[in-house]
Write a protein that holds these residues in place. Structure first.
Motif, PDB file in Angstrom:
ATOM      1  N   PRO A 193       0.831  -1.200   0.000  1.00 42.20           N
ATOM      2  CA  PRO A 193       0.000   0.000   0.000  1.00 42.20           C
ATOM      3  C   PRO A 193       0.866   1.251   0.000  1.00 42.20           C
ATOM      4  CG  PRO A 193      -0.710  -1.564   1.681  1.00 42.20           C
ATOM      5  CD  PRO A 193       0.622  -2.040   1.189  1.00 42.20           C
ATOM      6  N   ASP A 194       0.403   2.282  -0.684  1.00 46.56           N
ATOM      7  CA  ASP A 194       1.094   3.574  -0.704  1.00 46.56           C
ATOM      8  C   ASP A 194       2.546   3.427  -1.152  1.00 46.56           C
ATOM      9  OD1 ASP A 194      -1.293   4.632   0.362  1.00 46.56           O
ATOM     10  OD2 ASP A 194      -0.606   4.265   2.400  1.00 46.56           O
ATOM     11  N   ALA A 195       2.764   2.660  -2.197  1.00 46.02           N
ATOM     12  CA  ALA A 195       4.119   2.407  -2.678  1.00 46.02           C
ATOM     13  C   ALA A 195       4.806   3.704  -3.093  1.00 46.02           C
ATOM     14  CB  ALA A 195       4.089   1.440  -3.853  1.00 46.02           C
ATOM     15  N   ARG A 196       6.116   3.750  -2.841  1.00 43.19           N
ATOM     16  CA  ARG A 196       6.923   4.911  -3.196  1.00 43.19           C
ATOM     17  C   ARG A 196       7.730   4.682  -4.469  1.00 43.19           C
ATOM     18  NH1 ARG A 196      10.494   6.752   1.677  1.00 43.19           N
ATOM     19  NH2 ARG A 196      10.771   8.491   0.227  1.00 43.19           N
ATOM     20  N   LEU A 197       7.942   3.423  -4.817  1.00 43.40           N
ATOM     21  CA  LEU A 197       8.690   3.119  -6.043  1.00 43.40           C
ATOM     22  C   LEU A 197       8.432   1.680  -6.441  1.00 43.40           C
ATOM     23  CD1 LEU A 197      11.586   1.297  -5.463  1.00 43.40           C
ATOM     24  CD2 LEU A 197      12.048   3.354  -4.168  1.00 43.40           C
ATOM     25  N   LEU A 198       8.849   1.349  -7.650  1.00 47.23           N
ATOM     26  CA  LEU A 198       8.768  -0.009  -8.156  1.00 47.23           C
ATOM     27  C   LEU A 198      10.182  -0.540  -8.333  1.00 47.23           C
ATOM     28  CD1 LEU A 198       7.364  -2.469  -9.481  1.00 47.23           C
ATOM     29  CD2 LEU A 198       7.416  -1.197 -11.649  1.00 47.23           C
ATOM     30  N   LEU A 199      10.480  -1.659  -7.688  1.00 47.74           N
ATOM     31  CA  LEU A 199      11.766  -2.326  -7.834  1.00 47.74           C
ATOM     32  C   LEU A 199      11.553  -3.603  -8.639  1.00 47.74           C
ATOM     33  CD1 LEU A 199      14.798  -2.693  -7.126  1.00 47.74           C
ATOM     34  CD2 LEU A 199      14.039  -3.882  -5.047  1.00 47.74           C
ATOM     35  N   VAL A 200      12.238  -3.724  -9.754  1.00 48.95           N
ATOM     36  CA  VAL A 200      12.128  -4.897 -10.619  1.00 48.95           C
ATOM     37  C   VAL A 200      13.447  -5.665 -10.561  1.00 48.95           C
ATOM     38  CG1 VAL A 200      11.635  -5.750 -12.935  1.00 48.95           C
ATOM     39  CG2 VAL A 200      10.538  -3.656 -12.123  1.00 48.95           C
ATOM     40  N   LEU A 201      13.355  -6.953 -10.259  1.00 52.28           N
ATOM     41  CA  LEU A 201      14.538  -7.792 -10.086  1.00 52.28           C
ATOM     42  C   LEU A 201      14.473  -9.003 -11.009  1.00 52.28           C
ATOM     43  CD1 LEU A 201      14.533  -7.876  -6.174  1.00 52.28           C
ATOM     44  CD2 LEU A 201      16.056  -6.500  -7.616  1.00 52.28           C
ATOM     45  N   THR A 202      15.641  -9.493 -11.401  1.00 47.80           N
ATOM     46  CA  THR A 202      15.684 -10.707 -12.187  1.00 47.80           C
ATOM     47  C   THR A 202      16.909 -11.543 -11.810  1.00 47.80           C
ATOM     48  OG1 THR A 202      15.392 -11.614 -14.423  1.00 47.80           O
ATOM     49  CG2 THR A 202      16.937  -9.782 -14.193  1.00 47.80           C
ATOM     50  N   HIS A 203      16.983 -12.718 -12.373  1.00 54.28           N
ATOM     51  CA  HIS A 203      17.910 -13.777 -11.983  1.00 54.28           C
ATOM     52  C   HIS A 203      19.188 -13.765 -12.804  1.00 54.28           C
ATOM     53  CE1 HIS A 203      16.363 -15.397 -15.712  1.00 54.28           C
ATOM     54  NE2 HIS A 203      15.142 -15.169 -15.241  1.00 54.28           N
ATOM     55  N   GLY A 204      20.092 -14.669 -12.443  1.00 54.66           N
ATOM     56  CA  GLY A 204      21.270 -14.931 -13.254  1.00 54.66           C
ATOM     57  C   GLY A 204      20.941 -15.868 -14.393  1.00 54.66           C
ATOM     58  N   SER A 205      21.934 -16.175 -15.217  1.00 59.36           N
ATOM     59  CA  SER A 205      21.648 -16.921 -16.438  1.00 59.36           C
ATOM     60  C   SER A 205      21.177 -18.342 -16.166  1.00 59.36           C
ATOM     61  CB  SER A 205      22.885 -16.952 -17.340  1.00 59.36           C
ATOM     62  OG  SER A 205      23.933 -17.668 -16.727  1.00 59.36           O
ATOM     63  N   ALA A 206      21.620 -18.948 -15.075  1.00 62.67           N
ATOM     64  CA  ALA A 206      21.209 -20.322 -14.782  1.00 62.67           C
ATOM     65  C   ALA A 206      20.422 -20.415 -13.490  1.00 62.67           C
ATOM     66  CB  ALA A 206      22.432 -21.235 -14.709  1.00 62.67           C
ATOM     67  N   GLY A 207      19.912 -19.301 -13.016  1.00 60.27           N
ATOM     68  CA  GLY A 207      19.229 -19.276 -11.728  1.00 60.27           C
ATOM     69  C   GLY A 207      17.770 -18.890 -11.833  1.00 60.27           C
ATOM     70  N   GLY A 208      17.174 -18.665 -10.668  1.00 55.06           N
ATOM     71  CA  GLY A 208      15.766 -18.324 -10.615  1.00 55.06           C
ATOM     72  C   GLY A 208      15.514 -17.136  -9.698  1.00 55.06           C
ATOM     73  N   VAL A 209      14.271 -16.706  -9.654  1.00 57.55           N
ATOM     74  CA  VAL A 209      13.917 -15.514  -8.885  1.00 57.55           C
ATOM     75  C   VAL A 209      13.775 -15.796  -7.396  1.00 57.55           C
ATOM     76  CG1 VAL A 209      12.829 -14.345 -10.830  1.00 57.55           C
ATOM     77  CG2 VAL A 209      11.449 -15.851  -9.373  1.00 57.55           C
ATOM     78  N   ASP A 210      13.974 -17.048  -6.978  1.00 54.18           N
ATOM     79  CA  ASP A 210      13.954 -17.375  -5.560  1.00 54.18           C
ATOM     80  C   ASP A 210      15.359 -17.543  -4.981  1.00 54.18           C
ATOM     81  OD1 ASP A 210      11.237 -17.220  -5.353  1.00 54.18           O
ATOM     82  OD2 ASP A 210      10.884 -19.378  -5.538  1.00 54.18           O
ATOM     83  N   ALA A 211      16.369 -17.008  -5.653  1.00 53.44           N
ATOM     84  CA  ALA A 211      17.718 -16.997  -5.103  1.00 53.44           C
ATOM     85  C   ALA A 211      17.694 -16.261  -3.758  1.00 53.44           C
ATOM     86  CB  ALA A 211      18.685 -16.317  -6.066  1.00 53.44           C
ATOM     87  N   PRO A 212      18.488 -16.693  -2.777  1.00 54.81           N
ATOM     88  CA  PRO A 212      18.421 -16.099  -1.432  1.00 54.81           C
ATOM     89  C   PRO A 212      18.598 -14.590  -1.407  1.00 54.81           C
ATOM     90  CG  PRO A 212      19.688 -18.133  -1.368  1.00 54.81           C
ATOM     91  CD  PRO A 212      19.420 -17.854  -2.820  1.00 54.81           C
ATOM     92  N   ASP A 213      19.528 -14.057  -2.204  1.00 52.10           N
ATOM     93  CA  ASP A 213      19.729 -12.610  -2.165  1.00 52.10           C
ATOM     94  C   ASP A 213      18.538 -11.865  -2.755  1.00 52.10           C
ATOM     95  OD1 ASP A 213      20.372 -13.601  -4.701  1.00 52.10           O
ATOM     96  OD2 ASP A 213      22.093 -12.275  -4.990  1.00 52.10           O
ATOM     97  N   LEU A 214      17.923 -12.398  -3.805  1.00 53.04           N
ATOM     98  CA  LEU A 214      16.757 -11.732  -4.392  1.00 53.04           C
ATOM     99  C   LEU A 214      15.576 -11.726  -3.428  1.00 53.04           C
ATOM    100  CD1 LEU A 214      16.839 -13.015  -8.089  1.00 53.04           C
ATOM    101  CD2 LEU A 214      17.709 -10.856  -7.174  1.00 53.04           C
ATOM    102  N   LEU A 215      15.372 -12.832  -2.721  1.00 56.20           N
ATOM    103  CA  LEU A 215      14.278 -12.877  -1.745  1.00 56.20           C
ATOM    104  C   LEU A 215      14.536 -11.916  -0.596  1.00 56.20           C
ATOM    105  CD1 LEU A 215      13.491 -16.707  -1.547  1.00 56.20           C
ATOM    106  CD2 LEU A 215      12.247 -14.925  -2.803  1.00 56.20           C
ATOM    107  N   ALA A 216      15.776 -11.816  -0.146  1.00 54.82           N
ATOM    108  CA  ALA A 216      16.099 -10.893   0.937  1.00 54.82           C
ATOM    109  C   ALA A 216      15.914  -9.448   0.499  1.00 54.82           C
ATOM    110  CB  ALA A 216      17.532 -11.128   1.409  1.00 54.82           C
ATOM    111  N   VAL A 217      16.306  -9.147  -0.720  1.00 56.66           N
ATOM    112  CA  VAL A 217      16.105  -7.790  -1.237  1.00 56.66           C
ATOM    113  C   VAL A 217      14.620  -7.481  -1.360  1.00 56.66           C
ATOM    114  CG1 VAL A 217      16.392  -6.324  -3.277  1.00 56.66           C
ATOM    115  CG2 VAL A 217      18.329  -7.635  -2.390  1.00 56.66           C
ATOM    116  N   ARG A 218      13.849  -8.444  -1.834  1.00 61.98           N
ATOM    117  CA  ARG A 218      12.397  -8.231  -1.926  1.00 61.98           C
ATOM    118  C   ARG A 218      11.813  -7.844  -0.576  1.00 61.98           C
ATOM    119  NH1 ARG A 218       8.233 -13.184  -2.344  1.00 61.98           N
ATOM    120  NH2 ARG A 218       9.272 -13.499  -0.341  1.00 61.98           N
TER     121      ARG A 218
END
Length: 229
Positions: free
Chosen positions: A18-43
């Motif tokens: 709610p009341d978002a201030r920005l949109l952060l868009v993230l993606t994976h490495g070439s052989a990885g997925g969007v549930d990589a530990p660092d991506l989840l922590a950043v989310r």
């Protein structure tokens, strides 16, 4: 959310606040997925400072490929995905980023998609053992501020501080940044706040942790240190 690209469908998982201030868009490495530990922590950390977060499974990974192929074709598909996302979540300042190869595509396309800044996690400065094949030009050519977060044990190298707006080197971390992913999230969340607008009172959104997941295929395995990106 499913987005059609010339390389096939890409898939997007969106966590709105709610009341978002920005949109952060993230993606994976070439052989990885969007549930990589660092991506989840950043989310999680980014949502805590008022960012809605979208994680993109690019078309080449959705198709099962372990390498993105032509940079031009990868960038073309990425720009289509970002156009759809910005149509769905209009009016929010955009910060985009990713880990490893995902950081590279975020740098290359930043100006084309109108990003205010880039988050580059585990930026692969060069192939392991090949420092002469530097990709520092992608950082310098982003055209916007770039935050680089790398581990000091990354076999893909560590960029120079002069090549980014901010460089954070985490001791003991390798290419996967999984030793202390919460620290990665903290660094990113603190940095992206400067690019967000004021809270949008009454803007639509889901409570923290609520994700819109439409048309999601089973996700690829998480990034593994040492894979070429």
């Amino acid at each position: 959310m499913e987005v059609t690209t010339p390389r096939g469908p890409a898939y997007v998982e969106i966590d709105e606040v709610p009341d978002a201030r920005l949109l952060l868009v993230l993606t994976h490495g070439s052989a990885g997925g969007v549930d990589a530990p660092d991506l989840l922590a950043v989310r999680e950390a980014a949502m805590g400072v008022g960012a809605s977060v979208a994680r993109v499974t690019q078309a080449f990974r959705a198709a099962g490929a372990r390498a993105p192929g032509s940079p031009d074709r990868q960038d073309e598909a990425w720009e289509i995905v970002l156009s759809e996302l910005r149509s769905r979540l209009p009016g929010l300042p955009l910060v985009q980023g990713g880990r490893s190869n995902g950081a590279r595509v975020a740098c290359r396309t930043a100006r084309a998609v109108g990003a205010a800044a880039v988050v580059a996690l585990a930026f692969p400065l060069h192939p392991p053992g090949r420092p002469e094949r530097s990709r520092a030009g992608e950082l310098r050519g982003a055209g916007v501020d770039v935050l680089v977060v790398n581990g000091d044990r990354d076999p893909f190298g560590v960029p120079d501080a002069a090549d980014a707006a901010r460089l954070v080197v985490l001791p003991g971390e390798g290419h996967d940044l999984k030793k202390d992913p919460a620290r990665v999230g903290e660094v990113v969340a603190e940095w992206i706040t400067r690019y967000g607008g004021p809270p949008r009172q009454g803007s639509p959104g889901r409570p923290r942790g609520g994700a819109a997941r439409v048309g999601i295929r089973p996700r690829p395995p998480a990034d593994r240190a040492g894979e070429a990106r």
